[in-house]
Scaffold this motif. Structure first.
Motif, PDB file in Angstrom:
ATOM      1  N   THR A   1      -8.533   0.068   3.809  1.00  0.00           N
ATOM      2  CA  THR A   1      -7.511   0.913   4.428  1.00  0.00           C
ATOM      3  C   THR A   1      -6.140   0.283   4.252  1.00  0.00           C
ATOM      4  O   THR A   1      -5.146   0.969   4.014  1.00  0.00           O
ATOM      5  N   ALA A   2      -6.072  -1.061   4.390  1.00  0.00           N
ATOM      6  CA  ALA A   2      -4.803  -1.774   4.291  1.00  0.00           C
ATOM      7  C   ALA A   2      -4.988  -3.058   3.481  1.00  0.00           C
ATOM      8  O   ALA A   2      -6.110  -3.563   3.340  1.00  0.00           O
ATOM      9  N   PHE A   3      -3.879  -3.578   2.982  1.00  0.00           N
ATOM     10  CA  PHE A   3      -3.896  -4.757   2.116  1.00  0.00           C
ATOM     11  C   PHE A   3      -2.990  -5.834   2.705  1.00  0.00           C
ATOM     12  O   PHE A   3      -1.826  -5.574   3.036  1.00  0.00           O
TER      13      PHE A   3
ATOM     14  N   LEU B   1      -3.996  -1.408  11.245  1.00  0.00           N
ATOM     15  CA  LEU B   1      -4.993  -0.584  10.553  1.00  0.00           C
ATOM     16  C   LEU B   1      -4.947   0.855  11.048  1.00  0.00           C
ATOM     17  O   LEU B   1      -5.036   1.802  10.253  1.00  0.00           O
ATOM     18  N   LYS B   2      -4.799   1.019  12.352  1.00  0.00           N
ATOM     19  CA  LYS B   2      -4.710   2.371  12.913  1.00  0.00           C
ATOM     20  C   LYS B   2      -3.454   3.078  12.394  1.00  0.00           C
ATOM     21  O   LYS B   2      -3.491   4.259  12.040  1.00  0.00           O
ATOM     22  N   ARG B   3      -2.374   2.343  12.339  1.00  0.00           N
ATOM     23  CA  ARG B   3      -1.119   2.933  11.875  1.00  0.00           C
ATOM     24  C   ARG B   3      -1.232   3.383  10.418  1.00  0.00           C
ATOM     25  O   ARG B   3      -0.827   4.488  10.064  1.00  0.00           O
ATOM     26  N   VAL B   4      -1.798   2.529   9.576  1.00  0.00           N
ATOM     27  CA  VAL B   4      -1.952   2.872   8.161  1.00  0.00           C
ATOM     28  C   VAL B   4      -2.922   4.042   7.989  1.00  0.00           C
ATOM     29  O   VAL B   4      -2.681   4.956   7.196  1.00  0.00           O
TER      30      VAL B   4
ATOM     31  N   VAL C   1       6.803  -2.104   3.768  1.00  0.00           N
ATOM     32  CA  VAL C   1       5.778  -3.074   4.160  1.00  0.00           C
ATOM     33  C   VAL C   1       5.870  -3.383   5.653  1.00  0.00           C
ATOM     34  O   VAL C   1       6.950  -3.635   6.179  1.00  0.00           O
ATOM     35  N   THR C   2       4.714  -3.365   6.324  1.00  0.00           N
ATOM     36  CA  THR C   2       4.655  -3.763   7.735  1.00  0.00           C
ATOM     37  C   THR C   2       4.573  -5.277   7.814  1.00  0.00           C
ATOM     38  O   THR C   2       3.890  -5.910   7.029  1.00  0.00           O
ATOM     39  N   ARG C   3       5.298  -5.886   8.762  1.00  0.00           N
ATOM     40  CA  ARG C   3       5.249  -7.340   8.906  1.00  0.00           C
ATOM     41  C   ARG C   3       5.160  -7.735  10.370  1.00  0.00           C
ATOM     42  O   ARG C   3       5.863  -7.194  11.225  1.00  0.00           O
ATOM     43  N   PHE C   4       4.250  -8.667  10.633  1.00  0.00           N
ATOM     44  CA  PHE C   4       4.165  -9.281  11.951  1.00  0.00           C
ATOM     45  C   PHE C   4       5.197 -10.403  12.007  1.00  0.00           C
ATOM     46  O   PHE C   4       5.313 -11.201  11.074  1.00  0.00           O
TER      47      PHE C   4
ATOM     48  N   ASP D   1       0.800   0.749   2.636  1.00  0.00           N
ATOM     49  CA  ASP D   1      -0.447   0.293   3.249  1.00  0.00           C
ATOM     50  C   ASP D   1      -0.608  -1.226   3.130  1.00  0.00           C
ATOM     51  O   ASP D   1      -1.713  -1.748   3.239  1.00  0.00           O
ATOM     52  N   HIS D   2       0.493  -1.944   2.939  1.00  0.00           N
ATOM     53  CA  HIS D   2       0.483  -3.400   2.836  1.00  0.00           C
ATOM     54  C   HIS D   2       1.154  -4.026   4.056  1.00  0.00           C
ATOM     55  O   HIS D   2       2.064  -3.436   4.641  1.00  0.00           O
TER      56      HIS D   2
END
Length: 514
Positions: free
Chosen positions: A199-201, A497-500, A282-285, A247-248
């Motif tokens: 689902t995500a990378f 993961l839910k967001r993607v 890109v999503t980042r924590f 999705d990364h």
């Protein structure tokens, strides 16, 4: 796993790689003849052959040994980074097998699975800090990557904590989240070795370590060097091209501002990593996010508490809830004389003047970077802990405070309320106190009087809420987490993961309607 492409163009002459042409029959005849001659004319040949065979057996055994080092040699001082095959040996051939059976069923992975890229080592392993002076002038503690990012055991707490609980405490660096997330994801129950099923990378780039060494120098190009290389690498990946990185995701071990260099020549702090167009999807924590950027997700600073089991977690919660607190409030920090109207300096002076109610830990005198027994004593013995903003709006001390069961007192809403929404209670008043900093500065508000206005019952309820929140703000030590209890890592990964997954379903819905 996907092959890590080299950044460099092939330098070898292709003709040099071509094998020489030879007649296979002649080669075999010559080899057999030569072997027969060696046996008949050199009796010691057998002894030599046996010796080579024995060495080969030893080599094969040691390469497949479960031990990371020889029993006759000391362990390597370098940190160990598990590979994908080390973690999931049964999945090493699953890249193109649609029928692969994973260790956990789909029912255990409601929001899908995550694929972890196997990056070239220069983007993570090779960045491991092996000396204390690498990040001058802050002098980070040696061993940022020790124990998979958790740090060395905090043996100094054994004197103030019960023996069964002190083992859960480590000297964890506050900037180690990118190492911890990498380690936990390699062992994550919903990780897949088949990118087609992901689902995500996840991109395990240690961006904080890449930029940290150059933050206090004028070597601006070096701050951007590895992040630019990383973006070139990831853009060549098949699965990046599909959604241009939507999705990364990755983890930044430092605050977001260390990766958002401004164009003003007088504001040359940090790298330009997050300003690059390739990073806009890109999503980042990060341990502190930019309020306007929806792709920044704030995650708790790593504290020193990393429970090994749910039982150990519950024992700590009970201990923190029942601890006998003898001070009304505490302040842990250092005054900043180089900052005009420094609020921390004001709090330091105020606490010293209210010594009957406030317990002070001066970080200019006592090292506070990775926890200490003095910090733990102060937090455990105080009902409230003062939490002004740090060098930026957030500070690790917020989470140290809450893990100890002390109620945080905030002076800026962006220190916590607008940062860590996935992890903290929705109602700020249920677990914290807010005081206007200007009212403190102009003398119209007394911190002591405000805190004394809360009844014992109110304080008890707030403490219960704080202690209830502890699992959500700590990073468990076991690679597989704490079972049914979700820690900060589990919450963060499930959230992304839910967001993607939701975004992918929305794109599919739009495509169907077009």
């Amino acid at each position: 796993m996907l092959s890590p492409y080299s950044d460099e163009s092939p330098g070898a002459d292709e003709a040099m790689r071509k094998p020489l042409k030879t007649n296979n029959n002649d080669f075999l005849k010559n080899a057999v003849s030569n072997f027969q001659y060696q046996i008949s004319t050199h009796p010691r040949f057998w002894l030599f052959t046996f010796f080579l065979f024995f060495q080969l057996v030893v080599l094969i055994f040691t390469r497949n040994s479960p031990f990371p080092f020889s029993v006759h040699s000391p362990p390597s001082p370098l940190p160990q980074f598990p590979s994908e095959i080390d973690v999931f040996p049964d999945l090493q051939t699953a890249h193109h097998d649609a029928n692969v059976i994973y260790p956990f069923g789909d029912s255990e992975c409601e929001y899908g699975r995550v694929y972890v890229y196997n990056l070239p080592s220069k983007f993570n392993k090779d960045l491991a800090l092996l000396t204390c002076d690498d990040l001058d002038p802050w002098k980070w503690q040696c061993g940022l990557v020790t124990n998979d990012g958790y740090g060395k055991r905090s043996t100094e707490l054994a004197g103030i904590l019960p023996g069964n609980l002190s083992a859960a405490w480590y000297r964890t660096n506050q900037f180690s989240s990118e190492v911890i997330f990498h380690y936990r994801l390699l062992n994550y129950r919903c990780r897949t070795n088949d990118p087609e099923s992901a689902t995500a990378f996840y991109i395990p780039f240690y961006a904080g370590q890449a930029v940290g060494k150059y933050l206090w120098t004028d070597e601006i190009e070096n701050r951007d060097f590895l992040s630019n290389k990383l973006l070139k690498w990831v853009q060549r990946q098949k699965y990046w091209k599909k959604y241009k990185g939507l999705d990364h995701f990755l983890t930044l071990g430092r605050i977001t501002w260390d990766f958002r260099r401004l164009g003003d020549p007088e504001k040359l702090w940090g790298s330009s990593f997050l300003n690059r167009p390739q990073m806009q999807n890109v999503t980042r924590f990060t341990i502190e996010k930019a309020p306007w950027d929806a792709n920044d997700i704030s995650v708790p600073y790593p504290t020193g508490f990393h429970p090994h089991s749910e039982k150990e977690l519950r024992e700590w919660q009970k201990f923190a809830l029942s601890y006998n607190r003898t001070s009304l409030f505490t302040f842990i920090g250092a005054a900043r004389g180089d900052i005009d109207s420094d609020f921390r300096s004001r709090l330091m002076s105020y606490c010293r003047n209210e010594s009957d109610s406030c317990r002070v830990v001066d970080c200019a005198v006592i090292p506070c970077s990775n926890g200490s027994s003095e910090i733990q004593k102060a937090l455990l013995s105080s009902d409230f802990c003062l939490q002004p903003k740090g060098d930026s709006l957030t500070r690790r001390s917020v989470f140290d405070c809450m893990v100890a069961g002390s109620v945080p007192v905030f002076f800026w809403r962006r220190t916590a309320y607008t940062q860590y929404q996935w992890f903290l209670p929705e109602d700020p008043g249920s677990y914290s106190v807010f005081i206007d900093p200007e009212a403190v500065r102009n003398g119209t508000a007394s911190i002591k009087e405000i805190l004394m206005s809360y009844s014992k019952d109110q304080v008890r309820k707030m403490r219960e809420k704080v202690v209830e929140t502890i699992p959500r703000i700590v990073y468990a030590r076991p690679s597989g987490g704490l079972g049914s209890v979700k820690d900060a890592f589990e919450i963060a990964i499930e959230g992304v993961l839910k967001r993607v997954k939701d975004e992918n379903e929305w794109k599919e819905y739009v495509d169907m309607g077009s």
